[in-house]
Write a protein that holds these residues in place. Structure first.
Motif, short mmCIF file in Angstrom:
data_model
loop_
_atom_site.label_atom_id
_atom_site.label_comp_id
_atom_site.label_asym_id
_atom_site.label_seq_id
_atom_site.Cartn_x
_atom_site.Cartn_y
_atom_site.Cartn_z
N THR A 58 0.80 -13.13 -2.95
CA THR A 58 0.28 -12.31 -4.04
C THR A 58 -0.78 -11.35 -3.52
O THR A 58 -0.81 -10.18 -3.90
CB THR A 58 -0.32 -13.20 -5.14
OG1 THR A 58 0.69 -14.07 -5.65
CG2 THR A 58 -0.86 -12.35 -6.29
N PHE A 59 -1.65 -11.86 -2.64
CA PHE A 59 -2.68 -11.00 -2.05
C PHE A 59 -2.05 -9.83 -1.29
O PHE A 59 -2.46 -8.68 -1.44
CB PHE A 59 -3.58 -11.80 -1.11
CG PHE A 59 -4.61 -10.97 -0.40
CD1 PHE A 59 -5.85 -10.73 -0.99
CD2 PHE A 59 -4.35 -10.41 0.85
CE1 PHE A 59 -6.80 -9.95 -0.35
CE2 PHE A 59 -5.29 -9.64 1.50
CZ PHE A 59 -6.52 -9.40 0.90
N ASP A 60 -1.04 -10.13 -0.48
CA ASP A 60 -0.39 -9.07 0.31
C ASP A 60 0.29 -8.05 -0.60
O ASP A 60 0.26 -6.84 -0.31
CB ASP A 60 0.64 -9.69 1.26
CG ASP A 60 -0.02 -10.49 2.38
OD1 ASP A 60 -1.22 -10.29 2.63
OD2 ASP A 60 0.69 -11.30 3.02
N ARG A 61 0.90 -8.51 -1.69
CA ARG A 61 1.55 -7.58 -2.62
C ARG A 61 0.53 -6.67 -3.28
O ARG A 61 0.73 -5.46 -3.39
CB ARG A 61 2.34 -8.35 -3.68
CG ARG A 61 3.01 -7.46 -4.71
CD ARG A 61 3.82 -8.28 -5.70
NE ARG A 61 3.01 -9.27 -6.39
CZ ARG A 61 2.22 -8.99 -7.44
NH1 ARG A 61 2.12 -7.74 -7.89
NH2 ARG A 61 1.51 -9.94 -8.02
N LEU A 62 -0.59 -7.25 -3.72
CA LEU A 62 -1.63 -6.45 -4.36
C LEU A 62 -2.28 -5.49 -3.37
O LEU A 62 -2.59 -4.34 -3.71
CB LEU A 62 -2.70 -7.37 -4.98
CG LEU A 62 -2.24 -8.22 -6.17
CD1 LEU A 62 -3.34 -9.19 -6.56
CD2 LEU A 62 -1.86 -7.34 -7.35
N ARG A 63 -2.46 -5.93 -2.14
CA ARG A 63 -3.05 -5.06 -1.12
C ARG A 63 -2.11 -3.90 -0.80
O ARG A 63 -2.56 -2.76 -0.66
CB ARG A 63 -3.36 -5.88 0.13
CG ARG A 63 -3.83 -5.10 1.36
CD ARG A 63 -4.93 -4.10 1.09
NE ARG A 63 -6.02 -4.61 0.30
CZ ARG A 63 -7.04 -5.35 0.76
NH1 ARG A 63 -7.08 -5.69 2.03
NH2 ARG A 63 -8.01 -5.74 -0.05
N GLU A 64 -0.81 -4.17 -0.68
CA GLU A 64 0.14 -3.09 -0.42
C GLU A 64 0.15 -2.08 -1.56
O GLU A 64 0.21 -0.87 -1.33
CB GLU A 64 1.54 -3.67 -0.22
CG GLU A 64 2.56 -2.61 0.16
CD GLU A 64 3.89 -3.20 0.58
OE1 GLU A 64 4.74 -2.44 1.09
OE2 GLU A 64 4.09 -4.41 0.38
N PHE A 141 1.23 -5.72 8.90
CA PHE A 141 0.26 -5.93 7.84
C PHE A 141 0.74 -5.16 6.61
O PHE A 141 1.59 -4.27 6.72
CB PHE A 141 -1.14 -5.45 8.26
CG PHE A 141 -1.14 -4.09 8.89
CD1 PHE A 141 -1.15 -2.93 8.11
CD2 PHE A 141 -1.10 -3.94 10.27
CE1 PHE A 141 -1.14 -1.67 8.68
CE2 PHE A 141 -1.10 -2.68 10.86
CZ PHE A 141 -1.11 -1.54 10.06
N PRO A 142 0.22 -5.49 5.41
CA PRO A 142 0.62 -4.75 4.21
C PRO A 142 0.32 -3.26 4.35
O PRO A 142 -0.77 -2.88 4.75
CB PRO A 142 -0.26 -5.38 3.12
CG PRO A 142 -0.55 -6.75 3.61
CD PRO A 142 -0.67 -6.62 5.09
N GLY A 143 1.31 -2.43 4.06
CA GLY A 143 1.13 -0.99 4.19
C GLY A 143 1.57 -0.44 5.53
O GLY A 143 1.49 0.77 5.75
N ASP A 144 2.05 -1.31 6.43
CA ASP A 144 2.53 -0.87 7.74
C ASP A 144 3.97 -0.41 7.59
O ASP A 144 4.89 -1.22 7.52
CB ASP A 144 2.42 -2.01 8.75
CG ASP A 144 3.02 -1.64 10.10
OD1 ASP A 144 3.11 -0.44 10.40
OD2 ASP A 144 3.38 -2.57 10.86
#
Length: 202
Positions: A58-64, A141-144
């Motif tokens: 969930t953290f990774d999805r929100l960060r992306e 990482f998220p956004g990569d």
């Protein structure tokens, strides 16, 4: 429209509210405190408790999502200020800036063609800017979204420099999200915040 803008401002004000002194769940206490974006003075800021369960996915999805919105907002601020300064593509000299540009583009075939190109570009960007799991490529990482094709010397940077660069991008994106919101709200309120009291779309 002005009411909606006012509500948006009131809602965004919650982002600057003082952080709670205690954590509601000790199971996640400190889990995300060292993550990218957890910075002083608020540290890890989760006023709505979206990550109380400590779910990393969930953290990774929100960060992306945050990174993507930040990137779009940086482009939006740049585009808004560019058109407000009077710069236009050839053939678009009569298109106004600000919100008035949408209606103006719908009025001509050339404008509708531009809108169609925008939709096509956004669709391609959405397809391309994601992890290419189908090609066996895993994002670091998220956004990569490099997907093994774009690097620009990233892999030559140290881990500390990479973290610093990612932090800069995230914070610039956060500032841009607030910036484009402020520009749009002030335009709708009829209050200029640009040099010379210039008000786009008026």
């Amino acid at each position: 429209m002005k009411t909606a803008c006012l509500l948006a401002l009131v809602g965004s004000a919650a982002a600057f509210a003082p952080a709670q002194t205690g954590r509601q769940s000790t199971s996640v206490a400190g889990k995300f405190d060292a993550e990218l974006g957890a910075m002083a003075p608020l540290g890890f800021f989760d006023p709505m408790g979206l990550l109380e369960d400590g779910n990393q996915a969930t953290f990774d999805r929100l960060r992306e999502t945050e990174i993507k919105h930040g990137r779009v907002s940086m482009l939006a601020v740049a585009g808004y200020l560019t058109t407000a300064s009077g710069i236009r593509f050839p053939g678009a000299e009569d298109i106004p800036d600000g919100f008035a540009s949408w209606g103006a583009m719908f009025e001509s075939s050339a404008g509708r063609n531009v809108l169609g190109q925008m939709v096509a570009f956004i669709a391609v960007a959405e397809i391309a800017n994601r992890e290419a799991s189908w090609a066996g490529i895993k994002a670091e990482f998220p956004g990569d979204y490099r997907n093994g094709a774009l690097d620009y010397g990233w892999d030559k940077l140290s881990a500390d420099d990479q973290f610093k660069k990612r932090t800069i991008e995230l914070n610039n994106g956060r500032a841009a999200m607030m910036g484009i919101l402020g520009l749009m709200v002030h335009e709708q309120l009829g209050v200029s915040i640009l040099p010379g009291n210039y008000l786009p779309g008026h």
